[in-house]
Motif scaffolding. Structure first.
Motif, PDB file in Angstrom:
ATOM      1  N   UNK A  10      50.964  25.218  40.508  1.00  9.41           N
ATOM      2  CA  UNK A  10      49.497  25.363  40.964  1.00  9.41           C
ATOM      3  C   UNK A  10      48.758  26.092  42.102  1.00  9.41           C
ATOM      4  N   UNK A  11      49.392  27.503  42.387  1.00  8.46           N
ATOM      5  CA  UNK A  11      48.930  28.120  44.073  1.00  8.46           C
ATOM      6  C   UNK A  11      48.832  28.603  43.951  1.00  8.46           C
ATOM      7  N   UNK A  12      47.216  28.409  44.683  1.00  7.65           N
ATOM      8  CA  UNK A  12      46.037  28.995  44.737  1.00  7.65           C
ATOM      9  C   UNK A  12      46.776  30.962  45.378  1.00  7.65           C
ATOM     10  N   UNK A  13      45.493  31.595  44.389  1.00  4.05           N
ATOM     11  CA  UNK A  13      44.967  32.655  44.249  1.00  4.05           C
ATOM     12  C   UNK A  13      43.906  33.554  43.821  1.00  4.05           C
ATOM     13  N   UNK A  14      42.936  34.300  44.345  1.00  3.28           N
ATOM     14  CA  UNK A  14      42.443  35.296  43.840  1.00  3.28           C
ATOM     15  C   UNK A  14      42.502  35.548  42.704  1.00  3.28           C
ATOM     16  N   UNK A  15      42.437  34.903  41.639  1.00  2.00           N
ATOM     17  CA  UNK A  15      42.860  35.907  40.189  1.00  2.00           C
ATOM     18  C   UNK A  15      42.028  36.804  39.685  1.00  2.00           C
ATOM     19  N   UNK A  16      40.875  37.500  40.438  1.00  2.00           N
ATOM     20  CA  UNK A  16      40.416  38.481  39.646  1.00  2.00           C
ATOM     21  C   UNK A  16      41.471  39.936  40.232  1.00  2.00           C
ATOM     22  N   UNK A  17      41.997  39.566  41.545  1.00  2.00           N
ATOM     23  CA  UNK A  17      43.170  40.430  41.733  1.00  2.00           C
ATOM     24  C   UNK A  17      43.768  40.860  40.873  1.00  2.00           C
ATOM     25  N   UNK A  18      45.291  39.819  40.322  1.00  2.78           N
ATOM     26  CA  UNK A  18      45.923  39.111  39.654  1.00  2.78           C
ATOM     27  C   UNK A  18      45.411  40.265  38.363  1.00  2.78           C
ATOM     28  N   UNK A  19      44.410  39.627  37.674  1.00  2.00           N
ATOM     29  CA  UNK A  19      44.176  40.480  36.220  1.00  2.00           C
ATOM     30  C   UNK A  19      43.555  42.113  36.455  1.00  2.00           C
ATOM     31  N   UNK A  20      43.507  42.440  37.922  1.00  2.33           N
ATOM     32  CA  UNK A  20      43.448  44.166  38.047  1.00  2.33           C
ATOM     33  C   UNK A  20      44.650  44.707  38.682  1.00  2.33           C
ATOM     34  N   UNK A  21      46.106  43.951  38.683  1.00  4.93           N
ATOM     35  CA  UNK A  21      46.969  44.082  38.664  1.00  4.93           C
ATOM     36  C   UNK A  21      47.821  44.288  37.634  1.00  4.93           C
TER      37      UNK A  21
END
Length: 210
Positions: free
Chosen positions: A142-153
């Motif tokens: 469970x690595x903290x990450x801003x998920x909208x950035x992943x969705x955009x990528x």
């Protein structure tokens, strides 16, 4: 007995219980895979159900987004391999050896052979979902990450990859689906069908009798 002899006996001796257990487990697993081969629709419904369960779990846990992103990239790679021909046409341009894709109507029919067959695509996709599901039980993934950035990528990568694949399909004129041998009808003005010829023959015969 020397140490070398004891080692040789352990290597060439009877298989251990653990080895036999996993061998038998692998045989049962392969047997179930073989039985499921004809049921394409059922297999994919089960896989889609697992995907839905996984997405609900990620939504409820509000985490493990990096695992979901990795799963999406993995499935995208599998899908591209599923759409790609086994032999890249770009490598066959200057060579007459090996199978090639038909580009004209009067060419010999050649079925589309995928780089990744449908069954292997389903098997790998299902295993990927199960592995991702198992990762959600471990906090280390469970690595903290801003998920909208992943969705955009992921959306950008999907669009770029599919655009390149569609351009490849258009350039080498192939469709990644085969529904049996195609039959081509002649032009309306060119040639007569057998039924038309027989009809004309019958009419001529009766006119001759009259």
């Amino acid at each position: 007995m020397s140490e070398g002899d004891s080692v040789g006996d352990s290597v060439h001796g009877k298989p251990s219980v653990v080895y036999r257990f996993f061998t038998r487990l692998g045989q049962i697993y392969q047997s179930w895979l073989d039985k499921s081969t004809p049921y394409t629709a059922v297999r994919w419904v089960v896989t889609l159900g697992l995907s839905f369960v996984y997405m609900i779990r990620v939504y409820l846990l509000q985490g493990w987004y990096i695992v979901t992103y990795a799963l999406g990239i993995y499935h995208l790679n599998l899908f591209i391999a599923f759409l790609s021909p086994k032999v890249d046409p770009s490598l066959m341009e200057d060579s007459d050896d090996g199978p090639s894709l038909p580009t004209k109507q009067n060419e010999e029919f050649r079925p589309f052979i995928r780089r990744l067959p449908e069954f292997k695509f389903w098997h790998a996709a299902t295993k990927g979902i199960l592995v991702a599901m198992a990762c959600t039980f471990f906090e280390a993934f469970n690595v903290p990450v801003f998920w909208p950035i992943l969705v955009m990528y992921f959306i950008m990568l999907f669009c770029i990859t599919m655009k390149r694949q569609i351009k490849h399909m258009i350039k080498y004129r192939y469709i990644p689906f085969t529904h049996g041998k195609r039959t081509y009808k002649g032009k309306e003005d060119g040639g007569k069908t057998l039924g038309t010829v027989l009809s004309h023959c019958n009419n001529a015969f009766f006119l001759h009798i009259k």
